[in-house]
Structures are given as C-alpha cells and as structure tokens.
Scaffold this motif. Structure first.
Motif, PDB file in Angstrom:
ATOM      1  N   ILE A 161       9.168  -1.905   4.099  1.00  0.00           N
ATOM      2  CA  ILE A 161       8.047  -2.197   4.986  1.00  0.00           C
ATOM      3  C   ILE A 161       8.396  -1.663   6.366  1.00  0.00           C
ATOM      4  O   ILE A 161       9.252  -2.208   7.063  1.00  0.00           O
ATOM      5  CB  ILE A 161       7.766  -3.712   5.037  1.00  0.00           C
ATOM      6  CG1 ILE A 161       7.366  -4.215   3.660  1.00  0.00           C
ATOM      7  CG2 ILE A 161       6.671  -4.018   6.059  1.00  0.00           C
ATOM      8  CD1 ILE A 161       7.198  -5.710   3.573  1.00  0.00           C
ATOM      9  N   ASP A 162       7.740  -0.566   6.738  1.00  0.00           N
ATOM     10  CA  ASP A 162       8.018   0.061   8.028  1.00  0.00           C
ATOM     11  C   ASP A 162       6.705   0.413   8.709  1.00  0.00           C
ATOM     12  O   ASP A 162       5.644  -0.116   8.362  1.00  0.00           O
ATOM     13  CB  ASP A 162       8.908   1.299   7.842  1.00  0.00           C
ATOM     14  CG  ASP A 162       8.296   2.311   6.868  1.00  0.00           C
ATOM     15  OD1 ASP A 162       7.092   2.174   6.539  1.00  0.00           O
ATOM     16  OD2 ASP A 162       9.011   3.227   6.452  1.00  0.00           O
TER      17      ASP A 162
ATOM     18  N   MET B 126       3.371   1.128   6.834  1.00  0.00           N
ATOM     19  CA  MET B 126       2.596   0.019   6.267  1.00  0.00           C
ATOM     20  C   MET B 126       1.962   0.410   4.924  1.00  0.00           C
ATOM     21  O   MET B 126       0.782   0.206   4.680  1.00  0.00           O
ATOM     22  CB  MET B 126       1.519  -0.439   7.261  1.00  0.00           C
ATOM     23  CG  MET B 126       2.054  -0.993   8.560  1.00  0.00           C
ATOM     24  SD  MET B 126       3.096  -2.459   8.356  1.00  0.00           S
ATOM     25  CE  MET B 126       1.861  -3.667   7.942  1.00  0.00           C
TER      26      MET B 126
ATOM     27  N   LYS C  51       1.053  -0.461   1.909  1.00  0.00           N
ATOM     28  CA  LYS C  51       0.841  -1.677   1.118  1.00  0.00           C
ATOM     29  C   LYS C  51       0.642  -1.373  -0.363  1.00  0.00           C
ATOM     30  O   LYS C  51       0.962  -2.206  -1.227  1.00  0.00           O
ATOM     31  CB  LYS C  51      -0.360  -2.449   1.664  1.00  0.00           C
ATOM     32  CG  LYS C  51      -0.150  -2.977   3.078  1.00  0.00           C
ATOM     33  CD  LYS C  51      -1.355  -3.776   3.553  1.00  0.00           C
ATOM     34  CE  LYS C  51      -1.140  -4.296   4.963  1.00  0.00           C
ATOM     35  NZ  LYS C  51      -2.298  -5.089   5.447  1.00  0.00           N
TER      36      LYS C  51
ATOM     37  N   MET D 215       3.987  -1.198  -1.991  1.00  0.00           N
ATOM     38  CA  MET D 215       4.617  -2.517  -2.015  1.00  0.00           C
ATOM     39  C   MET D 215       3.955  -3.447  -3.031  1.00  0.00           C
ATOM     40  O   MET D 215       4.566  -4.433  -3.463  1.00  0.00           O
ATOM     41  CB  MET D 215       4.566  -3.146  -0.620  1.00  0.00           C
ATOM     42  CG  MET D 215       5.307  -2.357   0.454  1.00  0.00           C
ATOM     43  SD  MET D 215       7.046  -2.025   0.079  1.00  0.00           S
ATOM     44  CE  MET D 215       7.692  -3.684   0.092  1.00  0.00           C
TER      45      MET D 215
ATOM     46  N   ARG E 193      13.818  -2.091  -1.341  1.00  0.00           N
ATOM     47  CA  ARG E 193      13.715  -3.525  -1.610  1.00  0.00           C
ATOM     48  C   ARG E 193      14.502  -3.966  -2.840  1.00  0.00           C
ATOM     49  O   ARG E 193      14.756  -5.153  -3.028  1.00  0.00           O
ATOM     50  CB  ARG E 193      12.255  -3.927  -1.775  1.00  0.00           C
ATOM     51  CG  ARG E 193      11.501  -3.129  -2.840  1.00  0.00           C
ATOM     52  CD  ARG E 193      10.076  -3.587  -2.949  1.00  0.00           C
ATOM     53  NE  ARG E 193       9.253  -2.628  -3.693  1.00  0.00           N
ATOM     54  CZ  ARG E 193       8.046  -2.905  -4.183  1.00  0.00           C
ATOM     55  NH1 ARG E 193       7.529  -4.111  -4.012  1.00  0.00           N
ATOM     56  NH2 ARG E 193       7.363  -1.977  -4.835  1.00  0.00           N
TER      57      ARG E 193
ATOM     58  N   ASP F  64       7.194 -10.391   1.292  1.00  0.00           N
ATOM     59  CA  ASP F  64       6.654  -9.110   1.750  1.00  0.00           C
ATOM     60  C   ASP F  64       5.497  -9.330   2.725  1.00  0.00           C
ATOM     61  O   ASP F  64       5.336  -8.569   3.686  1.00  0.00           O
ATOM     62  CB  ASP F  64       6.173  -8.279   0.556  1.00  0.00           C
ATOM     63  CG  ASP F  64       7.341  -7.740  -0.269  1.00  0.00           C
ATOM     64  OD1 ASP F  64       8.486  -7.779   0.228  1.00  0.00           O
ATOM     65  OD2 ASP F  64       7.115  -7.286  -1.406  1.00  0.00           O
TER      66      ASP F  64
ATOM     67  N   GLU G 196       5.292  -7.882   6.433  1.00  0.00           N
ATOM     68  CA  GLU G 196       4.164  -7.041   6.842  1.00  0.00           C
ATOM     69  C   GLU G 196       3.563  -7.553   8.154  1.00  0.00           C
ATOM     70  O   GLU G 196       3.274  -6.778   9.069  1.00  0.00           O
ATOM     71  CB  GLU G 196       3.099  -7.005   5.751  1.00  0.00           C
ATOM     72  CG  GLU G 196       3.499  -6.178   4.532  1.00  0.00           C
ATOM     73  CD  GLU G 196       2.466  -6.283   3.411  1.00  0.00           C
ATOM     74  OE1 GLU G 196       1.397  -6.908   3.650  1.00  0.00           O
ATOM     75  OE2 GLU G 196       2.715  -5.751   2.323  1.00  0.00           O
TER      76      GLU G 196
ATOM     77  N   GLN H  22       5.952  -6.938  10.983  1.00  0.00           N
ATOM     78  CA  GLN H  22       5.945  -5.521  11.336  1.00  0.00           C
ATOM     79  C   GLN H  22       4.751  -5.201  12.244  1.00  0.00           C
ATOM     80  O   GLN H  22       4.870  -4.463  13.221  1.00  0.00           O
ATOM     81  CB  GLN H  22       5.892  -4.661  10.066  1.00  0.00           C
ATOM     82  CG  GLN H  22       6.021  -3.164  10.311  1.00  0.00           C
ATOM     83  CD  GLN H  22       7.428  -2.741  10.629  1.00  0.00           C
ATOM     84  OE1 GLN H  22       8.377  -3.502  10.443  1.00  0.00           O
ATOM     85  NE2 GLN H  22       7.602  -1.524  11.113  1.00  0.00           N
TER      86      GLN H  22
END
Length: 447
Positions: free
Chosen positions: A76-77, A80, A82, A85, A95, A414, A418, A421
């Motif tokens: 998660i950087d 983003m 998603k 993830m 992860r 997560d 998120e 972040q």
C-alpha cells in the motif's frame, strides 16, 4: 549561463539522490524475491518521458520532478492500487513477506542516503583535505556587522570561543550554523570571557534582514578601484590603507569609523603600495567616503601580510575515513537540531522552511565539484531524516507500522493502512504547499 549552471547542478544532485534512495528499496526487494513493477525517476502522472520494461520491472523518467518511486507489488503506497490489494496475496508480493524483510526493504532508502553522505564526506576529505584558519589565530576577533548579532550582544572584535559548551577550534563553512543552532555562545571581549544567551527567536529575527554571514574575517582596507569622480586620484587599485589621520587602520572596519569622524576634511594617510609604505593626504567627502571601492584580497596575500595563517591538512584514504565519519555525524546531529527548532513555534524557524526554490538557490552559479558534493551530501542527510519521520506515506510511516506489527504480533488491516496512507498523503501535500508557498512569499516580499 549562470541559471543553466545552477539548474544543471540542482537536477544532477536531485536525480542522483532520488535514484540511489529508490535503489535502496529496490535491491533488498529483489534479494527477498519481491516483485518490483516500476522504478521511476520523477513522477509519471498520466505519461512518461522515457520508459522501458526489462523483465518484470518498468524503468522510466517521469515529467514531474517532485521525487521518484519504486512500485512494489502488494504494497500500500502512493499508487493506492486497491484492485491488486483486493486479490489474494501472492508469494512475490510485499504483503506476503515476513515483517523483518518488509522492514529491511522500507529502511533501504534512508540507509543508502546516510551511507552516501558519509561516503561523500570521506571522499571530500581525501580529495580536498581541510583548509581553515585556526580560531586562536584571530588575535583581534571577528567582524560582526549583522544587526541581529549586534542586538543579541555581539560586537566586532569579539573572539568566538564556544557554542553550547563545544569549543570552536577553527573558522570554516560550519561556524555560522553552529552559532545559529546554539543556545549559548562563549566569547572573549577585551581579554574577558563572557557568555551570550541567544534569543529563542534568533532564526526568525535573521529572516527579517538581508542574508549574509553572521560573522566574518576582519580584512584590511584594500582599494579595488578608484571612481572617476573621486578627488583622491593619488590612490590606486591594490593599495592598502594602513593609517588615517594619524591612527592605525589595520582593518577596514576601523577605517570606516575614522572616515565617519572626518567628514569633509583633508587628512594624512599611510598606504602600502607594492610592499612599500607611502605617506599621502586624502580628501574625505561630506558623507565620509573616499570615492573608492574596497577590493578583495586573497587569504594567501593576507597570510603574507601577517594577518592570518591559513592551515591546510591533507588526508590519506585511511585517515579520511574517521574525518569523513565525524563530519557526517556532525551534519546529521546539526540537521536534527534544525528540525527540532522548526517544530518549536516559539523559535519562528518554521517561517524559513523552503521548497524546491530554496534548494535551487543554495547551488552556486559557477561550477565547483567541491561545493556540489558538499551540498549533495547535506541534501542526502536531509532526505534521509525527512523520510524517517513517522508520517504515513513516508518510509518512516511504514516503518512505524511494521515495528508495531513486530512488537505486538498483530498486523494492521489493509483498510487501516489505506486510510493512513491517504492521511499521510494529504499531510505531505500540505507540507509541500507550505514550503513552496514560503518560497513564493519570500520572493514577493524580497526576503
């Protein structure tokens, strides 16, 4: 041309620091068999200037020069991602790796920054040695004309002995910063030692005046040029005025006082010309001027005239290692103190936080590898320290959550990461706008 040279140094230094920082993440990621999808210098918002895919990684240069990044699968950087993830974790993803491996990957960038700075300082000690004037050689003290320094209690002729209890052994590039960061400065005035307590808002006060040295070397009154309107045609470039109106003027600041007290008069003077003394008369204008420009004089010439002894120390490669490490440590500690001042509102130091223009301005308009590497080493330390701040979206934020996971045995969800972040990203944008807004504001008001 001057602008081109400054810009070239700025972009080269920035690019070098970004690439090596991201390489610090990239190498351990690869060692731990973690997939790296992208490796970019600058940001590729919407499109890239250059890109090429080699293996599983796309390498490129973006168009927005605000940094760079590596995109690591399953992390998660700032991307983003998603969708990725939401899929089941894969063995090659960030992860899926043990917490200690993820911690090493996240610490890789700042580790490289600090190592780079120390290597540069070691290399500079080996290549350039150390040129300085010993502080004990300033028999008549320093030149102090900065109004903030005078208000704090300093005077021309003071000998600067120590800052916060640490003896100042030599006059070099760092002496001004040592004074700025100090809470107390020990001086000697007329043979008597005394301590000056620095104002808590000293940095803020400095910002209200033109930038320049807090202290400087006292120089003789050397003639640079004689104006066509000057009545003192008996003066020549490179003359050194050694007395005025019967009073010795070893230093330019002493000559200014005598001239100010001799407005509109014709006075006797002694000059040093071609290493010989000559007696002449000079006409002082109603505003206390001679109609000349003061000239610069090299340290080599000052040494020949008996003013100061310039010391140069050279180091072999082995000798340069501890010297460079000490220099790097001092710079690291010094920058830590600067950050502490910035986060202390009473100091007013936060008003001096600058963005990209402030960084650009510290590069000289003439090319000097010595100055370039000195600035790059300092920027590398700054980049490393800033990235260690425990702010989500920075390396320090990721490290903070990983340490929590290692200590507690519980991994943040997560969804939490998120949200963190996003908060961190908003905070960084705010800081970026503040820093660069400061640059714009100072440009408008001319400070």
């Amino acid at each position: 041309m001057d602008l081109f040279i400054k810009l070239s140094q700025f972009l080269l230094s920035l690019s070098l620091l970004i690439i090596l920082h991201e390489l610090g993440h990239f190498i351990p990621a690869k060692l731990f068999k973690t997939r790296v999808e992208k490796f970019y210098l600058f940001f590729d918002v919407k499109y890239s200037l250059i890109k090429k895919k080699i293996g599983e990684t796309e390498y490129g240069i973006g168009w927005l020069p605000l940094g760079g990044y590596v995109k690591i699968s399953g992390m998660i950087d700032e991307s983003m991602d998603k969708e990725q993830m939401a899929l089941p974790p894969q063995p090659w993803e960030f992860r899926s790796k043990p917490a200690y491996q993820r911690l090493i990957i996240m610490l890789g960038g700042v580790t490289v920054n600090f190592i780079l700075a120390f290597i540069i300082y070691i290399g500079m000690a080996f290549a350039y040695g150390d040129t300085f004037v010993a502080n004990t050689d300033f028999k008549d003290g320093m030149l102090i004309e900065n109004p903030v320094m005078i208000k704090a209690g300093f005077k021309t002729g003071d000998k600067i002995l120590a800052a916060d209890g640490v003896t100042i052994a030599k006059f070099d590039n760092d002496i001004n910063m040592k004074i700025i960061m100090a809470k107390k400065v020990m001086i000697e005035r007329n043979g008597i030692q005394q301590e000056i307590k620095m104002p808590i808002d000293f940095v803020d006060q400095l910002s209200k005046y033109e930038k320049g040295s807090l202290i400087a070397i006292r120089m003789p009154f050397a003639i640079g040029a004689v104006s066509e309107e000057s009545p003192n045609t008996n003066l020549q470039a490179k003359d050194i005025i050694t007395s005025l109106n019967g009073q010795p003027t070893k230093y330019f600041d002493e000559a200014k006082v005598i001239l100010a007290n001799s407005k509109g008069k014709t006075i006797p003077a002694t000059i040093l010309r071609n290493q010989k003394e000559e007696n002449i008369t000079l006409i002082v204008s109603k505003d206390g001027k001679l109609g000349v420009n003061a000239g610069g004089i090299s340290m080599e010439s000052l040494e020949k005239l008996g003013y100061y002894k310039v010391s140069t120390k050279e180091y072999g490669l082995i000798e340069a290692i501890p010297v460079g490490i000490t220099k790097g440590k001092d710079q690291l500690v010094g920058y830590g103190k600067q950050l502490k001042m910035i986060f202390s509102p009473s100091t007013g130091a936060y008003k001096q936080v600058g963005g990209f223009k402030a960084i650009f301005d510290i590069f000289p308009s003439t090319w000097s590898w010595e100055v370039f590497w000195r600035i790059t080493a300092l920027l590398s330390i700054m980049l490393g320290v800033m990235n260690l701040l425990p702010i989500p979206a920075l390396d320090g934020g990721h490290v903070m959550f990983l340490l929590y996971e290692i200590i507690s045995g519980k991994k943040p969800s997560d969804k939490f990461l998120e949200n963190a972040q996003m908060v961190g990203f908003v905070l960084l944008i705010t800081l970026l706008l503040f820093a660069n807004g400061n640059d714009i504001y100072k440009s408008i008001i001319g400070k």
